[in-house]
Design a protein around this motif. Structure first.
Motif, short mmCIF file in Angstrom:
data_model
loop_
_atom_site.label_atom_id
_atom_site.label_comp_id
_atom_site.label_asym_id
_atom_site.label_seq_id
_atom_site.Cartn_x
_atom_site.Cartn_y
_atom_site.Cartn_z
N TYR A 83 27.43 53.99 47.87
CA TYR A 83 26.81 54.32 46.60
C TYR A 83 27.50 53.53 45.49
O TYR A 83 28.55 52.92 45.71
CB TYR A 83 26.99 55.82 46.29
CG TYR A 83 28.45 56.18 46.13
CD1 TYR A 83 29.04 56.17 44.86
CD2 TYR A 83 29.23 56.49 47.24
CE1 TYR A 83 30.38 56.44 44.73
CE2 TYR A 83 30.57 56.77 47.09
CZ TYR A 83 31.15 56.74 45.84
OH TYR A 83 32.48 56.99 45.70
N VAL A 84 26.89 53.53 44.35
CA VAL A 84 27.57 53.06 43.14
C VAL A 84 27.09 53.96 42.01
O VAL A 84 25.89 54.19 41.86
CB VAL A 84 27.32 51.55 42.88
CG1 VAL A 84 25.86 51.21 42.88
CG2 VAL A 84 27.97 51.10 41.60
N THR A 85 28.02 54.56 41.32
CA THR A 85 27.62 55.48 40.25
C THR A 85 28.27 55.08 38.94
O THR A 85 29.45 54.73 38.89
CB THR A 85 28.05 56.92 40.54
OG1 THR A 85 29.38 56.89 41.04
CG2 THR A 85 27.14 57.60 41.53
N ILE A 86 27.49 55.09 37.90
CA ILE A 86 28.00 54.87 36.56
C ILE A 86 27.45 56.00 35.71
O ILE A 86 26.23 56.14 35.56
CB ILE A 86 27.56 53.49 36.02
CG1 ILE A 86 28.18 52.39 36.89
CG2 ILE A 86 27.98 53.31 34.57
CD1 ILE A 86 27.58 51.05 36.68
N VAL A 131 30.03 53.09 29.63
CA VAL A 131 30.57 52.27 30.71
C VAL A 131 29.58 51.16 31.07
O VAL A 131 29.95 50.00 31.26
CB VAL A 131 30.88 53.16 31.95
CG1 VAL A 131 31.36 52.29 33.10
CG2 VAL A 131 31.90 54.21 31.60
N ARG A 132 28.30 51.55 31.09
CA ARG A 132 27.26 50.58 31.42
C ARG A 132 27.26 49.42 30.41
O ARG A 132 27.23 48.25 30.78
CB ARG A 132 25.91 51.30 31.34
CG ARG A 132 24.95 50.97 32.43
CD ARG A 132 23.76 51.90 32.32
NE ARG A 132 22.57 51.17 31.88
CZ ARG A 132 21.87 50.36 32.66
NH1 ARG A 132 22.22 50.18 33.91
NH2 ARG A 132 20.81 49.73 32.20
N ILE A 156 30.34 47.22 30.90
CA ILE A 156 30.18 46.23 31.99
C ILE A 156 29.38 45.05 31.48
O ILE A 156 29.71 43.89 31.72
CB ILE A 156 29.49 46.89 33.20
CG1 ILE A 156 30.40 47.97 33.80
CG2 ILE A 156 29.14 45.84 34.25
CD1 ILE A 156 29.73 48.81 34.87
N PHE A 157 28.33 45.35 30.72
CA PHE A 157 27.50 44.28 30.15
C PHE A 157 28.36 43.38 29.26
O PHE A 157 28.30 42.16 29.36
CB PHE A 157 26.36 44.90 29.35
CG PHE A 157 25.43 43.89 28.74
CD1 PHE A 157 24.37 43.39 29.48
CD2 PHE A 157 25.62 43.43 27.45
CE1 PHE A 157 23.51 42.45 28.94
CE2 PHE A 157 24.77 42.49 26.90
CZ PHE A 157 23.71 42.00 27.65
N LEU A 175 30.85 41.28 31.60
CA LEU A 175 30.28 40.30 32.53
C LEU A 175 29.33 39.32 31.84
O LEU A 175 29.30 38.14 32.18
CB LEU A 175 29.53 41.02 33.66
CG LEU A 175 30.40 41.85 34.61
CD1 LEU A 175 29.54 42.44 35.71
CD2 LEU A 175 31.52 41.02 35.20
N VAL A 176 28.56 39.79 30.89
CA VAL A 176 27.51 38.93 30.33
C VAL A 176 27.98 38.24 29.05
O VAL A 176 27.52 37.16 28.73
CB VAL A 176 26.22 39.74 30.08
CG1 VAL A 176 25.08 38.85 29.64
CG2 VAL A 176 25.82 40.50 31.34
N VAL A 203 32.98 37.00 29.69
CA VAL A 203 33.33 35.97 30.67
C VAL A 203 32.77 34.60 30.28
O VAL A 203 33.52 33.62 30.21
CB VAL A 203 32.90 36.41 32.09
CG1 VAL A 203 33.08 35.28 33.08
CG2 VAL A 203 33.68 37.64 32.53
N PRO A 204 31.46 34.49 29.96
CA PRO A 204 30.96 33.17 29.52
C PRO A 204 31.65 32.68 28.24
O PRO A 204 31.97 31.49 28.14
CB PRO A 204 29.47 33.42 29.26
CG PRO A 204 29.13 34.62 30.07
CD PRO A 204 30.35 35.46 30.07
#
Lengths: 530, 244
Positions: A491-494, A499-500, A503-504, A507-508, A511-512
């Motif tokens: 599973y993966v739970t957020i 938190v969602r 993560i955006f 990662l989005v 990092v770039p």
């Protein structure tokens, strides 16, 4: 001389062009027709003849071309490339012939189950699989799966057809419903047909094919049950023929005459009794089932209480914790128009029988519902370790079990309606399967026996449902554990949006940006150094 | 061998001093990060098994188009600027030059791919993915990268115009990725021909990697295609020597 030469050159060019056209025509027809047709042969033949003529007409040009440095080196390089290509092709061919695969998934979900490998070990002689698919993806999935079978059992030949295109093949094999896959598995002169591409289905079919003796199915008689010999609408003659085709042996059984169910019985079917079974008969049936046997009970709604069999009902309640309700199911959401008393099913829950149906529909003519009696309701305390209860056919949430026979008798002048407190609200089970904790004794209960009678067994997939149920009832123990492995623990739970979004952001965005930052830094340092 | 490393090092350095490399890497991470984030939302919402499958497939589709952009200048520029003759007359052997350039491309490719390991790490933090398919998927990503870069390098050797090289590379990659295998899915095709076409189809070899299996057929295929294109690239450079 000069004019002669230029004319010759022109002729040479025309010859070359025409040769190319011929070659293109040949290759083109080869690509379109996928075989060498007369047109293709002519194309290639003409191209070859024209090239030969060119060599004769223009010997000087040909010599120059062949002996030039470019061609010499070029052909050398071309030759080396072709040799490498040949070596690589052989390597790939060998890899294709002798594949080796490592399954790196945690639960080995890409490998055949050990039970399947055991089954394959018992086979001797060629196995042929003929598949009919309209969907390329299903075909590829089947090819991948059968590839794994071939990995363990090389003497397995596979051929696939598209029933929509290869119509004659489909006709020859009797494939009529083209919307779902059909696989024929042939072994030792016998064949099995399956409609779902899965390891479980294929292995089960192989087990059935490799059985030395044909499973014997006894149909109970003596209580006005549907008759295997009866060719009328309510008879089972069509089903009997179909069962013989599918490799079963069918025989009548009268438990009033025989003291026990014969030892060779793979299953006992009770199809629509009109009179009650005696206590002795039920005891004999119970003894057989408890000893690891299998039974299929198809009981129709009983407007007349005299038709009900108290001994049978007691055994079902005490031993298996289930009961047939005294009702008739009305399903206004899914039925054969214009009769809401004929419910239609297209899904079959999590039942292993349903998985073999491939989404095909079935219908039932005037069915009663089946209910699981929970221990707290306490009809009994002799209920052994809780049997494994799986609904097979469920009606819609809008359906109900009508209990008023007076109302039902008025159909079709007035239709009964749901009466709160008296009727039972859906979804209702009209077919269920049960097996004991050891998985040895098995029962399949149906609240209707019309669906397998001559009037309905050829319609939709009604016959398939009966056959699949019998296959499940007579299945070997070894395959029971061959249920698809579940991934429930993955599973993966957020939980929160924060938190969602975090993560955006990382990662989005971050990092770039970091990469751009490093780039900017490098540019700055370089500029500073200059 | 030393020459090979020297060439690879020089190429990587020239990549890293140009702003284009950082822009390409950042754009790639942005797009694949967004795609992963969307699939993550889907996995959470529908309680799907955590997987990198779709993100890896997506990244490879991007590379079908992006790999020729990385390789387009490697040989084409040398030729345009006239430095190729210089290199060809130096004691560097042709295969060392090709391999050096190829390794440089692969190094840059790794710089793009390695940061994406943050994606499966995210899955690990918020769930429990099966690492087998993740790692086999990344191995597939590496091997596919090698294939796509070797095709791009081959295209770069064919012309002195970088744009032409990029277009040819994309065309070659698309040919391998899509057009070779497409007829195999034509319903009427004979099974034997379909089998051969599927063997040649780059896309067909991806499925086993991303689903969590290592199959010798796929690995042999990827290495064969890479070796073949690097070999004919070397032959083309060689042709420069004896061509007038």
């Amino acid at each position: 001389m000069n004019g002669n030469e230029s004319r010759r050159e022109r002729i040479g060019n025309i010859l070359l062009t025409l040769a190319l056209v011929g070659l293109a025509a040949g290759v083109g027809t080869l690509l379109v027709e996928r075989r060498l047709t007369l047109v293709g042969e002519i194309g290639f033949g003409v191209a070859g003849a024209l090239l030969l003529t060119f060599v004769i007409v223009e010997p000087a040009r040909t010599r120059i071309w062949i002996t030039s440095r470019q061609v010499r080196y070029g052909s050398n390089a071309l030759m080396m490339s072709l040799i490498l290509l040949a070596i690589l092709s052989v390597g790939n061919f060998l890899a294709d012939r002798h594949p080796y695969r490592i399954d790196v998934t945690a639960n080995r979900s890409l490998s055949l189950a050990p039970q399947t490998v055991d089954v394959l070990d018992t086979l001797e002689g060629p196995v042929r699989v003929v598949g009919f698919f309209t969907s390329p993806t299903t075909r590829d999935r089947a090819a991948d799966l059968l590839d794994q079978y071939r990995y363990h059992y090389p003497d397995l030949a596979v051929e696939f057809h598209d029933p929509a295109v290869e119509y004659s093949q489909a006709l020859e094999w009797g494939v009529t419903d083209t919307w779902r896959p059909t696989l024929f598995i042939l072994y030792e002169g016998r064949q099995e047909k399956i409609n779902v591409v899965s390891e479980r289905e294929i292995t089960s079919a192989l087990v059935r094919l490799s059985r030395e003796t044909r499973p014997v199915v006894y149909f109970l008689t003596g209580h006005g049950e549907r008759d295997l010999e009866d060719p009328g609408d309510g008879g089972l003659s069509t089903l009997g023929e179909r069962l013989e085709e599918e490799g079963f042996q069918v025989a009548p059984l009268n438990l009033l005459i025989t003291a026990t169910v014969p030892a060779d019985a793979s299953a006992v079917v009770i199809a629509g009794p009109r009179r009650p079974l005696s206590q002795e008969e039920v005891d004999r049936l119970a003894a057989y089932v408890d000893d690891g046997g299998a039974a299929m009970l198809l009981l129709d709604p009983a407007p007349d209480p005299e038709m009900e069999s108290p001994a049978l009902a007691d055994w079902l309640a005490d031993r298996w914790g289930v009961a047939f309700r005294e009702d008739l199911v009305i399903d206004p959401a899914s039925y054969i128009y214009p009769m809401p008393t004929i419910p239609v099913a297209v899904s079959y829950g999590n039942s292993p029988i349903g998985r073999g149906m491939g989404g095909a529909g079935t219908y039932f003519v005037e069915a009663r519902s089946i209910v699981q009696i929970t221990a707290t309701q306490g009809t009994t305390d002799t209920l052994a370790a809780s049997p494994y209860f799986v609904p097979l056919v469920q009606t819609s949430t809008e359906s109900w079990g009508e209990t008023s026979w007076a109302q039902l008798a008025k159909i079709p002048e007035t239709w009964p309606s749901y009466d709160d407190g008296e009727d039972v609200q859906g979804p209702l089970d009209i077919a269920v399967t049960l097996e004991d904790a050891e998985g040895e004794a098995r029962l399949a209960l149906f609240g209707d026996s019309h669906f397998c009678a001559n009037m309905a067994v050829r319609d939709l997939a009604n016959g398939d449902l009966f056959i699949n149920t019998l296959n499940w009832l007579t299945e070997d123990e070894e395959l029971i554990s061959l249920r698809p492995q579940s991934d429930v623990d993955r599973y993966v739970t957020i939980q929160s949006n924060l938190v969602r979004n975090g993560i955006f952001a990382v990662l989005v965005v971050l990092v770039p940006l970091a990469v751009l930052g490093i780039g900017g830094l490098v540019m700055l340092v370089r500029r500073a150094r200059r | 061998m030393r020459n090979l490393f020297a060439i690879a090092k020089r190429e990587v350095q020239s990549y890293l001093v140009s702003p284009v490399a950082y822009l390409v890497i950042a754009a790639f991470l942005l797009v694949s990060g967004l795609y992963f984030w969307l699939t993550l939302g889907w996995m959470v919402q529908y309680r799907e098994v955590p997987t990198m499958r779709y993100t890896i497939e997506f990244m490879i589709v991007i590379f079908v188009f992006a790999a020729p952009l990385l390789t387009m200048r490697l040989l084409a520029q040398e030729r345009r600027m006239g430095t190729l003759e210089l290199v060809l007359t130096s004691p560097v052997q042709d295969w060392e030059l090709v391999m050096g350039k190829f390794c440089a491309g692969l190094a840059l490719y790794l710089m793009m791919v390695i940061p994406t390991l943050l994606f499966p790490l995210t899955l690990e933090v918020f769930g429990n993915p099966d690492w087998g398919p993740v790692l086999s998927g990344y191995l597939g990503l590496l091997l596919f990268g090698a294939v796509l870069l070797s095709v791009g390098l081959f295209a770069s050797a064919l012309t002195q115009n970088q744009i032409v090289a990029a277009v040819l590379g994309v065309a070659g990659n698309l040919l391998l990725w899509f057009f070779v295998g497409a007829p195999a899915y034509n319903p009427g095709i004979s099974p034997r021909v379909a089998h051969i076409l599927r063997m040649l189809d780059l896309r067909a070899h991806l499925q086993t990697f991303v689903s969590g299996a290592l199959d010798t057929r796929d690995i042999v295929y990827c290495l064969s295609v890479t070796v073949f294109f690097l070999f004919i690239t070397t032959r083309i450079l060689e042709a420069r020597r004896w061509r007038a």
